[in-house]
Enzyme design. Structure first.
Site, PDB file in Angstrom:
ATOM      1  N   LYS A 255      16.620  -8.666 -62.056  1.00 21.72           N
ATOM      2  CA  LYS A 255      16.160  -8.459 -60.683  1.00 21.72           C
ATOM      3  C   LYS A 255      16.875  -7.286 -60.027  1.00 21.72           C
ATOM      4  CE  LYS A 255      14.885 -13.269 -60.661  1.00 21.72           C
ATOM      5  NZ  LYS A 255      15.396 -14.651 -60.571  1.00 21.72           N
TER       6      LYS A 255
ATOM      7  N   GLN B 192      20.060 -17.969 -56.905  1.00 22.38           N
ATOM      8  CA  GLN B 192      19.612 -18.207 -58.273  1.00 22.38           C
ATOM      9  C   GLN B 192      19.811 -19.671 -58.658  1.00 22.38           C
ATOM     10  OE1 GLN B 192      18.097 -15.937 -60.462  1.00 22.38           O
ATOM     11  NE2 GLN B 192      17.748 -17.788 -61.659  1.00 22.38           N
TER      12      GLN B 192
ATOM     13  N   ASP C 100      11.701 -16.700 -52.610  1.00 23.47           N
ATOM     14  CA  ASP C 100      11.155 -17.655 -53.575  1.00 23.47           C
ATOM     15  C   ASP C 100       9.964 -18.419 -53.017  1.00 23.47           C
ATOM     16  OD1 ASP C 100      12.235 -17.532 -56.111  1.00 23.47           O
ATOM     17  OD2 ASP C 100      13.976 -18.753 -55.624  1.00 23.47           O
TER      18      ASP C 100
END
Length: 285
Positions: A53, A97, A120
């Protein structure tokens, strides 16, 4: 019959090209998009995802501040970092994460996050927005699946979609997404799961089958309607080895299928950045 493969790479490339254009437009206004990442502990796979990422952020011209907390970090430590990024105006999106060490409460960290910075798309506020059809960040894997079907011009509207798996990150939000009234959705959606003894009765009638159970090899050729489109979204790992829900032999029954590797994974990452650039646009409109 040998199924047509539906790799996620070309879909992700198309989405990221649009993200790059939008990021360029923001920078022309003096705004550099910022996507912050938080890693707790030393899980090798999670650290690898963060590197992917961060590299993608650099390629797109995003700022990518990162905080790495030790495995013995407290809940207060994690919430402090979330709060720090919430109030930082140069950070437009935040990713914590998953997974995090077992003594920490991931849901509490997610709920502490500013909903508009939730790249997300999993904050309860954003799930509520999805449920009632309001704009907001979409869960990345479900949004990537819709984009993949649209990219390969697979008709969804009016067709029967069966999702095997009811998880909060995939099965449930995907069902809401594909049922919405939109040309790339508008489907008749059934959600079934391994708690249903005869789940195969449902999957065998699906025109589009999405495997999202997280049970390696659960979907075999006899569970697939001949000519169906099969999307493999559920996986587990044995060390570095990826174990998908869909048995490779399903290629002999399906008309189209995602590959074992490189299916929904690339589209999920692309949707993360689509959410991030949209957050930057909203914050600086």
């Amino acid at each position: 019959m040998t199924a047509r493969l539906l790799p996620g790479g070309p879909v992700a490339a198309s989405v990221l090209a649009d993200v790059a254009r939008r990021a360029d437009a923001l920078r022309a206004r003096g705004v550099r998009p910022g996507l912050a990442t938080v890693l707790v502990g030393d899980d090798e796979a999670s650290a690898g995802y963060i590197r992917i990422k961060q590299k993608q952020a650099a390629d797109l011209g995003f700022d990518s501040p990162h905080r790495h907390l030790p495995a013995d970090a407290t809940q207060a430590d994690l919430l402090e970092v979330v709060s720090e990024f919430n109030t930082d105006e140069t950070v437009h999106g935040v990713l914590v994460q998953y997974p995090i060490p077992g003594h920490l409460d991931y849901d509490a960290a997610l709920q502490a996050l500013e909903p508009d910075k939730d790249v997300d798309g999993m904050h309860p506020t954003n799930m509520g927005r999805l449920a009632v059809g309001l704009p907001g960040p979409l869960p990345c894997t479900p949004a990537g699946i819709e984009a993949l079907l649209a990219h390969y011009e697979i008709p969804v509207s009016g067709r029967e979609v069966v999702i095997l798996g009811r998880g909060a990150t995939l099965g449930r939000p995907l069902a809401m997404l594909l049922a919405q009234k939109r040309p790339t959705a508008n489907a008749a959606v059934t959600v079934v799961h391994t708690g249903v003894p005869d789940w195969e009765r449902y999957t065998r009638r699906a025109e589009i089958l999405v495997a999202a159970a997280g049970v390696p090899g659960i979907v075999r050729p006899e569970h697939v309607r001949p000519g169906a489109v099969v999307i493999g979204a559920g996986v587990r790992y044995a060390g570095r080895r990826l174990l998908p829900d869909v048995d490779e032999a399903c290629e002999q029954v399906a008309s189209a299928i995602t590959p074992r590797v490189g299916g929904v994974g690339p589209t999920t990452v692309a949707m993360l950045f689509r959410n991030a650039v949209a957050a930057a646009e909203r914050a600086t409109a």
